[in-house]
Write a protein that holds these residues in place. Sequence first.
Motif, short mmCIF file in Angstrom:
data_model
loop_
_atom_site.label_atom_id
_atom_site.label_comp_id
_atom_site.label_asym_id
_atom_site.label_seq_id
_atom_site.Cartn_x
_atom_site.Cartn_y
_atom_site.Cartn_z
N ASP A 88 0.81 -1.23 0.00
CA ASP A 88 0.00 0.00 0.00
C ASP A 88 0.84 1.27 0.00
N GLY A 89 2.11 1.18 0.35
CA GLY A 89 2.91 2.41 0.32
C GLY A 89 4.29 2.25 0.93
N LEU A 90 5.15 3.20 0.58
CA LEU A 90 6.49 3.27 1.16
C LEU A 90 6.45 4.25 2.31
N VAL A 91 6.99 3.86 3.44
CA VAL A 91 7.01 4.72 4.63
C VAL A 91 8.43 5.24 4.80
N ASN A 102 3.80 0.13 4.14
CA ASN A 102 2.42 -0.20 4.49
C ASN A 102 1.96 -1.34 3.60
N TYR A 103 1.38 -2.33 4.20
CA TYR A 103 1.01 -3.54 3.45
C TYR A 103 -0.13 -4.25 4.15
N ARG A 104 -0.77 -5.15 3.42
CA ARG A 104 -1.73 -6.09 4.00
C ARG A 104 -1.38 -7.46 3.43
N SER A 105 -1.07 -8.40 4.28
CA SER A 105 -0.76 -9.74 3.79
C SER A 105 -1.64 -10.76 4.48
N ALA A 106 -1.84 -11.87 3.81
CA ALA A 106 -2.62 -12.97 4.38
C ALA A 106 -1.90 -14.28 4.09
N VAL A 107 -1.94 -15.18 5.04
CA VAL A 107 -1.33 -16.50 4.90
C VAL A 107 -2.40 -17.54 5.21
N GLY A 167 -0.53 3.70 8.26
CA GLY A 167 -0.12 4.93 8.96
C GLY A 167 1.25 5.44 8.55
N GLY A 168 1.69 6.45 9.25
CA GLY A 168 2.89 7.20 8.87
C GLY A 168 4.16 6.65 9.46
N ALA A 169 5.22 7.42 9.30
CA ALA A 169 6.52 7.06 9.83
C ALA A 169 6.51 7.18 11.35
N VAL A 170 7.21 6.28 12.01
CA VAL A 170 7.34 6.32 13.47
C VAL A 170 8.81 6.58 13.79
N ASP A 171 9.14 7.86 13.96
CA ASP A 171 10.53 8.24 14.19
C ASP A 171 10.84 8.34 15.67
N ASP A 172 12.11 8.20 15.99
CA ASP A 172 12.56 8.47 17.36
C ASP A 172 12.32 9.95 17.64
N GLU A 173 11.99 10.23 18.91
CA GLU A 173 11.63 11.61 19.27
C GLU A 173 12.70 12.62 18.81
N GLU A 174 13.96 12.33 19.09
CA GLU A 174 15.02 13.30 18.79
C GLU A 174 15.25 13.48 17.29
N ASP A 175 14.80 12.54 16.47
CA ASP A 175 15.01 12.65 15.02
C ASP A 175 14.04 13.62 14.35
N HIS A 176 12.99 14.01 15.08
CA HIS A 176 12.03 14.95 14.47
C HIS A 176 12.66 16.29 14.14
N LEU A 185 4.61 7.44 0.76
CA LEU A 185 4.32 7.49 -0.68
C LEU A 185 3.37 6.32 -0.97
N PRO A 186 2.07 6.62 -1.08
CA PRO A 186 1.11 5.52 -1.32
C PRO A 186 1.34 4.92 -2.71
N LEU A 187 1.13 3.63 -2.81
CA LEU A 187 1.27 2.91 -4.09
C LEU A 187 -0.06 2.22 -4.39
N ARG A 188 -0.46 2.26 -5.65
CA ARG A 188 -1.69 1.56 -6.03
C ARG A 188 -1.48 0.82 -7.34
N THR A 189 -2.17 -0.31 -7.48
CA THR A 189 -2.19 -1.02 -8.75
C THR A 189 -3.29 -0.37 -9.59
N VAL A 190 -2.88 0.26 -10.67
CA VAL A 190 -3.83 1.07 -11.45
C VAL A 190 -3.97 0.49 -12.85
N PRO A 191 -5.22 0.19 -13.27
CA PRO A 191 -5.43 -0.26 -14.66
C PRO A 191 -5.11 0.88 -15.62
#
Lengths: 218, 218
Positions: A88-91, A102-107, A167-176, A185-191
Amino acid sequence: MSETLQTPRTTVRRLAGRGSYDRELIHGILDEAFICHVGFVAGGAPVVIPTIHWREGETLYFHGSAASRMLRSMRDGAEVCVTVTLLDGLVLARSAFHHSMNYRSAVVIGRAREVTGEEKLRALTALVEHVCRGRSAEVRPPNEIELQQTLVLALPIEEASAKVRTGGAVDDEEDHALPVWAGVLPLRTVPQEPIADVRLDPAVAVPEYVKHYTRRGR
Amino acid sequence: MSETLQTPRTTVRRLAGRGSYDRELIHGILDEAFICHVGFVAGGAPVVIPTIHWREGETLYFHGSAASRMLRSMRDGAEVCVTVTLLDGLVLARSAFHHSMNYRSAVVIGRAREVTGEEKLRALTALVEHVCRGRSAEVRPPNEIELQQTLVLALPIEEASAKVRTGGAVDDEEDHALPVWAGVLPLRTVPQEPIADVRLDPAVAVPEYVKHYTRRGR
């Protein structure tokens, strides 16, 4: 019917907070994906082959040539692990370490059975509907020879799990404080624009289900 | 160096005409994909887990938590089968039987080794570059604790195959008379509008590599 598909074998171990055993969530991921990766053991070694799958109720279907090694392994009762992943996207985080996706997987794990007779025809019709809703009534159905050449297998969706990151990036507090762009960067499979067959009769219009293509599960 | 990655174990059996062992083709498929599906055997049963991979030269890299079951299996020398699939389109034929998909897939088999020291740092930098070219110079590099928490593994790309389908529908001659739309619906993974982190300093611009995102291998 239980709403959970959790068993000891399907319990998510890494980042367990992302794990789910919800039947509806798992069905939705399976329905949206075009392909799955089927894992089986051949001569002691792992083999992973991509193929199309489709779902009807609590059953996952596969098909292919009667000569396929994967399908023969499955028909002979080998255990399989079927994994489906939707990206679903690159974080992008401010530190290399916290980059993610971001992804959704099933096994789904289990053993398949061969499908024959009426169920086989019904399953192959459902496959065309899975790819394009409404198309099965238009195309020429399989004839006897084609049915003989096709192996259809059914895997019960009884032991399964999903894993989801949103959801978004989860950075260390001091890195903000770093002056680095962070976000998703959301990604979609687009016809894209359909490409008509070179021999298509120009009088045949592009069907609505191709022009405005949508997925089941979306 | 041999240009072919064919071995008895990587020889494509089904629809062998779609098979290839060309190093450059296989590298291109690996580079374009965001995720792979890693298959391994755990307690006699197949397990297939999706993960990000990246390539440097003749080496495929993986990473993750040092506690990951998949990575531990790989580090301990278990044989793995890594499969990558790029879906390029739906092929709609006039008969149900001749429906197909356009795709490019690659399979790499072998045994991985753990990566440490300088190579580990270099590999993790290459991962950030694989996702976004130019980003590794901007983000905070991994610190000692993060490096300890991360396991990096390398799989030599020595035994591999690709399988590729391109082109339109292949219908039976007599089916061309049917008034059914046939052709290809191309599919592409398309980046959407970037979503900035809620805590991003508004003075930080969206980088070019995010605004005009492109894949290596394309």
